[in-house]
Design an enzyme around this catalytic site. Structure first.
Site, PDB file in Angstrom:
ATOM      1  N   LYS A 161      -0.313  -3.915 -22.268  1.00  0.00           N
ATOM      2  CA  LYS A 161      -0.173  -3.216 -21.051  1.00  0.00           C
ATOM      3  C   LYS A 161       1.360  -4.072 -20.351  1.00  0.00           C
ATOM      4  CE  LYS A 161      -2.424  -0.543 -17.908  1.00  0.00           C
ATOM      5  NZ  LYS A 161      -2.626   0.781 -18.351  1.00  0.00           N
TER       6      LYS A 161
ATOM      7  N   GLY B 199     -10.112  10.201  -4.037  1.00  0.00           N
ATOM      8  CA  GLY B 199      -9.134  10.467  -4.022  1.00  0.00           C
ATOM      9  C   GLY B 199      -8.988  11.943  -5.514  1.00  0.00           C
TER      10      GLY B 199
END
Length: 383
Positions: free
Chosen positions: A106, A206
Site C-alpha cells: 500500500k 455509504g
C-alpha cells in the site's frame, strides 16, 4: 579534568536526548513492522512538489506487492504509518482469498487531495515507485483518481487502474459492486437456504460509486434498501432514481432493523459502541477494514451475527487491477469475481464446522495459501 560550561553541557544533553528520541522512533517502526509481519517500509520525500509518502510492503510470497495509493491529510506521520501498515497487511489477505498472484502492499500520500495535488507530485511518486523495479504496483484509492496516475505512469510502468483512454481497464466500481452482490447471495444461501435477495432489507452506510451501484442491483432484485451518506448530493441522486428508499443519518444507520448491514464507506465501523447497537443478522459490505480490531470479529461471532470478511467481499476491484497488469479482459474479471460466492461459502462452512469467527476462518485459508505457495517456490525454475 575538563569542565563544561553550563551552555555547552545543555547543548550536549540536548543532542544526546535527540539521538535517544530518534533511535526510539526507529525502534518503533521496526517494532510495528515485526508485529504486522511486514517486509519493507519506504519513506519518500520530494521538496519541489511537496510529496511526502510512505510505501509499505507486507508480504511478497505470492508475487510482487499490489495495493492502492490513498491521499489523506493525516494529522501526523505516525497516523500515516499506522494506516499504511494496516492497509498493506490487508492487501496480502485480499490477494490470497481472491487467488491472484500478488502480495500485499500500500502507499499513502500525506496531503489534502483538494489542495495539494499536482502533476509534479504524482510524477515524483512515479519515480520513487519505479525505483522499486517492479516490487510494488499501485493505483487509485481514497483521495486519488485514475487521472492522477496518468502523470505517475509517465515515470514508471508500475501503475494500474488507469483510464481506458490511457490503456487502462476503467471503472473498478463495476466488479467491486458485483462482488458485493455475490457476497449478499452467499450470505443469503448460508442463512436462509436461498440465493434470492427478494424481500430482504439491506442498510447501506455509504452510497458512493460502489454503494450506489449496489443499491441499483438490490432494488432490481426486489430487496428493500435503507441508505445513509455524508453527502446530501449522493442521497438526492439515489432518491431521484429510487424514491422508495428509506434514508437514515449516517451515524445511526448501523442501528437499522435489517437483515444485512452493509458498510460501504469508512473503516472501523464495527467497534465497541456499534457492536452493542447492531440489529442485523449479517454484516456484508465493500468498506475496507470494517472491524476496528480483530476482537470485534470474535464478538460478532459470539453475538450470532454473520460477518463476511471485507477483504474478500470487496475484492472485485483488485481482481480487475491485477488482470489489467497481465492484459485486461472484462469477461475474465467478472468470471473471477463470481468466485467470491464460492469462497465466502467455504469460509462460512469452516466457521460453522469449527465454531470459528469468520474472520479467523478467512485468515486460516490465506495462511494455508501462503504456505502452499512457499512450498511450490522451492522448485527452481532455472535461469
Amino acid at each position: 579534568m575538563k569542565v563544561l560550561g553550563s551552555n555547552q553541557q545543555t547543548r550536549e544533553n540536548t543532542i544526546r536526548s535527540e539521538k535517544i528520541d530518534h533511535q526510539s522512533q526507529m525502534d518503533d517502526v521496526f517494532r510495528l513492522m515485526e508485529e504486522g509481519g511486514h517486509e519493507q517500509v519506504i519513506f519518500c520525500r520530494h521538496p519541489g512538489s511537496g510529496l511526502k509518502a510512505i510505501i509499505a510492503i507486507h508480504d511478497t510470497t505470492m508475487g510482487p506487492a499490489l495495493g492502492g495509493c490513498r491521499m489523506i491529510p493525516y494529522p501526523s506521520t505516525e497516523e500515516a504509518l499506522k494506516d499504511v501498515l494496516r492497509l498493506s497487511r490487508g492487501m496480502t489477505y485480499k490477494c490470497g482469498l481472491a487467488d491472484v498472484d500478488y502480495g500485499g502492499g500500500k502507499a499513502v500520500v500525506i496531503g489534502d487531495p483538494n489542495k495539494d495535488k499536482s502533476p509534479e507530485l504524482f510524477r515524483a511518486l512515479g519515480r520513487f515507485i519505479g525505483g522499486m523495479n517492479g516490487r510494488f504496483f499501485t493505483g487509485t484509492d481514497m483521495g486519488t483518481s485514475p487521472e492522477d496516475f496518468v502523470h505517475a505512469a509517465r515515470e514508471s510502468k508500475c501503475f494500474a487502474g488507469l483510464p481506458e483512454s490511457h490503456g487502462g481497464s476503467g471503472d473498478t466500481s463495476i466488479p467491486t459492486a458485483y462482488g458485493v452482490m455475490r457476497g449478499f447471495r452467499a450470505t443469503a444461501r448460508h442463512l436462509w437456504g436461498t440465493d434470492s435477495l427478494k424481500g430482504i432489507t439491506v442498510a447501506l452506510q455509504g452510497v458512493g460509486k460502489v454503494g450506489a451501484r449496489v443499491v441499483d442491483h438490490l432494488l432490481e432484485e426486489g430487496a428493500r434498501c435503507v441508505i445513509a451518506d455524508v453527502s446530501p448530493e449522493r442521497i438526492d441522486s439515489i432518491r431521484i432514481r429510487h424514491p422508495e428508499v428509506e434514508v437514515m443519518h449516517v451515524e445511526e444507520i448501523h442501528q437499522a432493523d435489517c437483515d444485512i448491514f452493509a458498510p460501504c464507506a469508512i473503516g472501523g465501523v464495527i467497534n465497541d459502541q456499534t457492536l452493542k447497537e447492531l440489529r442485523c443478522q449479517a454484516v456484508v459490505g465493500s468498506a475496507n477494514n470494517q472491524l476496528e480490531a480483530d476482537r470485534h470479529g470474535d464478538q460478532l461471532h459470539e453475538k450470532g451475527i454473520l460477518y463476511a470478511p471485507d477483504y474478500l467481499v470487496n475484492a472485485g476491484g483488485l481482481i480487475q487491477v491485477a488482470d489489467e497488469l497481465e492484459g485486461y479482459s472484462h469477461e475474465r474479471v467478472m468470471e473471477k469475481t463470481r468466485g467470491i460466492y464460492d469462497m465466502l461459502l467455504r469460509i462460512y462452512e469452516l466457521s460453522k464446522r469449527e465454531d470459528l469467527p469468520t474472520c479467523r476462518a478467512a485468515d486460516r485459508l490465506v495462511l494455508e495459501r501462503l504456505r502452499q505457495t512457499t512450498d511450490l517456490k522451492r522448485i527452481f525454475l532455472g535461469l
